[in-house]
Design a protein around this motif. Structure first.
Motif, PDB file in Angstrom:
ATOM      1  N   LEU A 495     -35.505 -35.920 -21.270  1.00 41.27           N
ATOM      2  CA  LEU A 495     -36.574 -35.869 -20.270  1.00 41.27           C
ATOM      3  C   LEU A 495     -36.340 -36.897 -19.173  1.00 41.27           C
ATOM      4  O   LEU A 495     -36.439 -36.603 -17.986  1.00 41.27           O
ATOM      5  CB  LEU A 495     -37.924 -36.157 -20.927  1.00 41.27           C
ATOM      6  N   LYS A 496     -36.010 -38.122 -19.600  1.00 40.28           N
ATOM      7  CA  LYS A 496     -35.777 -39.187 -18.622  1.00 40.28           C
ATOM      8  C   LYS A 496     -34.608 -38.813 -17.713  1.00 40.28           C
ATOM      9  O   LYS A 496     -34.650 -39.029 -16.501  1.00 40.28           O
ATOM     10  CB  LYS A 496     -35.461 -40.502 -19.332  1.00 40.28           C
ATOM     11  N   ALA A 503     -36.497 -39.650  -9.594  1.00 42.81           N
ATOM     12  CA  ALA A 503     -36.779 -41.092  -9.629  1.00 42.81           C
ATOM     13  C   ALA A 503     -35.888 -41.819  -8.627  1.00 42.81           C
ATOM     14  O   ALA A 503     -36.347 -42.710  -7.908  1.00 42.81           O
ATOM     15  CB  ALA A 503     -36.565 -41.634 -11.039  1.00 42.81           C
ATOM     16  N   ALA A 504     -34.612 -41.400  -8.552  1.00 39.21           N
ATOM     17  CA  ALA A 504     -33.697 -42.060  -7.624  1.00 39.21           C
ATOM     18  C   ALA A 504     -34.142 -41.834  -6.177  1.00 39.21           C
ATOM     19  O   ALA A 504     -34.146 -42.757  -5.363  1.00 39.21           O
ATOM     20  CB  ALA A 504     -32.284 -41.534  -7.822  1.00 39.21           C
ATOM     21  N   ALA A 579     -44.730 -40.602 -18.443  1.00 39.77           N
ATOM     22  CA  ALA A 579     -44.078 -41.711 -19.149  1.00 39.77           C
ATOM     23  C   ALA A 579     -42.572 -41.663 -18.915  1.00 39.77           C
ATOM     24  O   ALA A 579     -41.941 -42.690 -18.631  1.00 39.77           O
ATOM     25  CB  ALA A 579     -44.398 -41.635 -20.637  1.00 39.77           C
ATOM     26  N   ALA A 580     -42.002 -40.460 -19.004  1.00 37.38           N
ATOM     27  CA  ALA A 580     -40.554 -40.334 -18.811  1.00 37.38           C
ATOM     28  C   ALA A 580     -40.172 -40.749 -17.402  1.00 37.38           C
ATOM     29  O   ALA A 580     -39.178 -41.450 -17.183  1.00 37.38           O
ATOM     30  CB  ALA A 580     -40.119 -38.894 -19.067  1.00 37.38           C
ATOM     31  N   TYR A 581     -40.993 -40.345 -16.448  1.00 40.31           N
ATOM     32  CA  TYR A 581     -40.704 -40.659 -15.050  1.00 40.31           C
ATOM     33  C   TYR A 581     -40.774 -42.172 -14.816  1.00 40.31           C
ATOM     34  O   TYR A 581     -39.920 -42.758 -14.161  1.00 40.31           O
ATOM     35  CB  TYR A 581     -41.695 -39.918 -14.152  1.00 40.31           C
ATOM     36  N   LYS A 586     -37.920 -47.210 -13.888  1.00 36.51           N
ATOM     37  CA  LYS A 586     -37.654 -48.600 -14.277  1.00 36.51           C
ATOM     38  C   LYS A 586     -36.150 -48.808 -14.472  1.00 36.51           C
ATOM     39  O   LYS A 586     -35.577 -49.787 -13.983  1.00 36.51           O
ATOM     40  CB  LYS A 586     -38.410 -48.921 -15.572  1.00 36.51           C
ATOM     41  N   ILE A 587     -35.531 -47.866 -15.160  1.00 38.07           N
ATOM     42  CA  ILE A 587     -34.086 -47.998 -15.397  1.00 38.07           C
ATOM     43  C   ILE A 587     -33.350 -48.114 -14.074  1.00 38.07           C
ATOM     44  O   ILE A 587     -32.487 -48.965 -13.892  1.00 38.07           O
ATOM     45  CB  ILE A 587     -33.561 -46.774 -16.179  1.00 38.07           C
ATOM     46  N   LEU A 588     -33.721 -47.260 -13.124  1.00 36.65           N
ATOM     47  CA  LEU A 588     -32.996 -47.252 -11.855  1.00 36.65           C
ATOM     48  C   LEU A 588     -33.323 -48.484 -11.011  1.00 36.65           C
ATOM     49  O   LEU A 588     -32.453 -49.024 -10.330  1.00 36.65           O
ATOM     50  CB  LEU A 588     -33.297 -45.965 -11.076  1.00 36.65           C
ATOM     51  N   THR A 589     -34.559 -48.931 -11.053  1.00 34.85           N
ATOM     52  CA  THR A 589     -34.911 -50.143 -10.297  1.00 34.85           C
ATOM     53  C   THR A 589     -34.153 -51.336 -10.868  1.00 34.85           C
ATOM     54  O   THR A 589     -33.609 -52.161 -10.131  1.00 34.85           O
ATOM     55  CB  THR A 589     -36.428 -50.409 -10.382  1.00 34.85           C
TER      56      THR A 589
END
Ligand code: ADP
Ligand code: ZN
Length: 636
Positions: A495-496, A503-504, A579-581, A586-589
């Motif tokens: 999902l993430k 997100a990017a 939540a996945a978004y 967060k991962i990308l930031t």
């Protein structure tokens, strides 16, 4: 901006076995319509030249000596009054009226002559004759077309009297030339069918003991998994003739035809027994007779006849009836009763080994170069069916020819695999620089989330070359090994990864593009499945709120709960997606530098491999404090 896991595949079905559809009525209807339209147009054209008047108008004009010209044409009189002749003599605007019944035109013309009016009997410039000839021609043409179609259907025996006979639709092969060697994998199915073959070879062995063999077996599986091929192979192995007909052929024409076709089919088969009768798409006739799908007496009659025939033939004669379907759940229970199609043989989508074998079978006659690694291709094509793989191999061979090579190489196979999932590269789509940047960041967004998360499948390729399917770029993930189960963690990671593209866009440019629509659709249906089918949400726990239908077709799930519950499900799905978004963002930031670096690299190179991606990611990881990494390991 597709995000592909590499297990999409086209569902193109084999061209073989396709039969002409449509009734005999079509050509006749076309001819009729043509004639009608034609005559209508001619009529309209003709009328528009004249003004229609009544006979009394004509007499009036005649008595008032107002006629300037009269033309007597078959059943009508065209005339022009002096008034009109003065107005516009060039236009020949005349009026006409039906000729008085039994009217003596000679008498009339003599009278008119006496009055000094010109009377003309035109020779033949008569439109109606031309029209008649033309419409007859069209009609005859239509009839010819019709006869042609009928005779072709009747197997070319050229007799109209063949109506009501079914010979044309039954395909009989004396020898199929297909054996089990041509069918890759499907070992369970072959094993079940082995008995039938043995029986066809040697019926006495079974009858001596008093054993009754099943009269029929039902092959169940997704389209393209090789059901027809298996049936042919049974005939080939047993060395008996193979009759095939498609269920939909039974039901298309006149009422009552289906039943007589079934009768004919079994009669023909009985003549050459032992043999195999194969009914493809049996669901078309064998649909449940309850009235849920509307009453269809033709289908019912056909089904009754089929049941009758199956009950009727002596198994010792050596007729075995095989049928194929991908919708076993809608079949009438009567068909599945003991003594009919009581054996169900599942023809599954092939696993890794099966796909490898299928590729081997289809590359047998193809020249392969040294570097070909079929196992890699088999790994990449999870979910593909035999027909897809056959198609893939052929595409690769065509590509090799296009490139003027003597043998197929690995690149051909890989490219044709991508063609199958994404369409061919479309190099002339011109993106603006900004669009290109967006696409690059979007794709790297997917890839980076996948690379940085545990439980994810490795990325094998990222590209921003547009493809004909409309994808402006895609990220391909390839499983290392065949997997049959997914854990909740893996699905959450997926999902993430799916929302990583959007997100990017958001993190870097603060925009949202339409390119993410496919991702969003897939993420939503995955999240929904987690809630409704897999029991993976906190809120609903183990409760199932949807059920799957047509598992051999699209496998779609339908909500199976109260409306209030469905509304709650929607909320839960939304929560999971949010939540996945949030996680993906967060991962990308947190890894913004890495995201920029890889995206710039992708912008330059347009296509990068999974290894290149991992080189970037790992270089970065080394800078992480070792303690944290160790902690992560133990957590896993
Ligand atoms: P179905 O009847 O299940 O829809 P088919 O039997 O018509 O599928 O398969 C279509 C084609 O796909 C076959 O002609 C064959 O070329 C290929 N194919 C499918 N399954 C296999 C298999 N197990 N081994 C080899 N070829 C296969
Ligand atoms: Zn995407």
């Amino acid at each position: 901006m597709e995000h592909n896991r590499g297990n999409d595949h086209n569902k193109n079905k084999k061209p073989e076995g396709e039969r002409p559809k449509g009734g005999y009525f079509t050509p006749l209807m076309i001819a009729l319509v043509l004639v009608l339209v034609f005559s209508w147009v001619m009529n309209a054209v003709e009328k528009s030249q004249y003004t229609e008047t009544s006979i009394s108008d004509f007499w009036e004009a005649m008595e008032a000596n107002q006629l300037s010209e009269v033309e007597i044409q078959g059943d009508r009189i065209l005339y022009m009054t002096k008034e009109e002749a003065v107005k516009d003599p060039s236009q020949q605007k005349a009026c006409f009226t039906g000729l008085p019944h039994g009217g003596d035109t000679l008498e009339l013309s003599r009278e008119l002559k006496a009055m000094g009016v010109d009377v003309v009997y035109p020779i033949v410039e008569d439109n109606s004759v031309i029209m008649m000839i033309l419409s007859y021609a069209i009609m005859i043409g239509g009839m010819f077309l019709l006869m042609n179609m009928v005779t072709r259907r009747m197997g070319g025996d050229g007799m109209m009297g063949g109506f009501g006979k079914s010979k044309a639709k039954v395909y009989m092969e004396k020898q199929t030339g297909v054996t089990f060697k041509d069918v890759a994998g499907q070992d369970e199915a072959k094993e079940s069918l082995q008995e039938i073959i043995d029986f066809l070879h040697n019926p006495q062995k079974y009858t001596a003991i008093g054993a009754k063999l099943p009269k029929g077996a039902l092959l169940v599986g997704s389209p393209g998994t090789g059901k027809t091929l298996l049936a042919k192979a049974v005939a080939g192995e047993a060395d008996v003739p193979f009759f095939s007909i498609s269920g939909s052929d039974f039901v298309e024409m006149f009422v009552g035809m289906g039943a007589s076709r079934v009768r004919d089919l079994f009669q023909q088969a009985a003549k050459v027994a032992p043999c195999i009768i194969f009914i493809d798409e049996i669901d078309a006739v064998g649909r449940s007779r309850d009235n849920r799908f509307g009453n269809n007496s033709e289908q019912e009659q056909t089904l009754n006849q089929l049941l009758n025939e199956i009950d009727g033939f002596e198994p010792s004669k050596g007729i075995v009836c095989l049928a194929a379907t991908n919708r076993p759940e809608i079949l009438d229970k009567a068909l599945l009763r003991p003594g009919r199609f009581d054996r169900r043989i599942i023809v599954d989508r092939p696993n890794l080994q099966g796909r490898l074998d299928t590729l081997k079978v289809h590359t047998r006659k193809i020249k392969l170069s040294e570097d070909v690694d079929l196992r890699k291709i088999a790994q990449a094509t999870a979910g593909a069916v035999g027909a897809d793989l056959a198609n893939l191999v052929n595409e690769a061979a065509l590509r090799a020819v296009r490139k003027g090579r003597q043998a197929v190489n690995q690149e051909d196979l890989l490219v044709s695999f991508e063609t199958v999932i994404a369409g061919t590269e479309k190099k002339n789509t011109v993106l603006t620089d900004m669009e290109k940047r967006l696409v690059a960041y979007h794709e790297v967004g997917h890839a980076l989330v996948a690379a940085l998360e545990k439980h994810s499948q490795p990325v094998s390729k990222i590209t921003i070359v547009p493809h004909t399917s409309g994808a402006l770029g895609y990220t391909m993930q390839m499983p290392e090994e065949e997997k049959f189960l997914s854990t909740a963690d893996e699905l959450r990671t997926e999902l993430k990864t799916l929302v990583g593209g959007r997100a990017a866009e958001q993190v870097v440019f603060g925009v949202q593009t339409t390119g993410a629509s496919n991702d969003i659709q897939r993420a939503t249906s995955l999240a929904r499945a987690m809630v409704t089918q897999y029991g993976m949400s906190e809120k609903f726990g183990l409760m199932s709120t949807a059920s799957v239908q047509h598992q051999y077709l699209d496998g779609q799930a339908y909500m199976d709960c109260s409306q209030e519950m469905a509304a709650e499900v929607d909320k839960e799905v939304m929560r999971i997606l949010e939540a996945a978004y949030a996680d993906a963002r967060k991962i990308l930031t947190d890894n913004r530098a890495l995201l920029d670096e890889i995206s710039e690299f992708l912008l330059v190179k347009e296509t990068i491999t999974g290894d290149e991606l991992m080189a970037y990611v790992n270089a970065d990881k080394k800078e992480l404090p070792p303690a944290e990494e160790a902690a992560e390991e133990t957590e896993a």
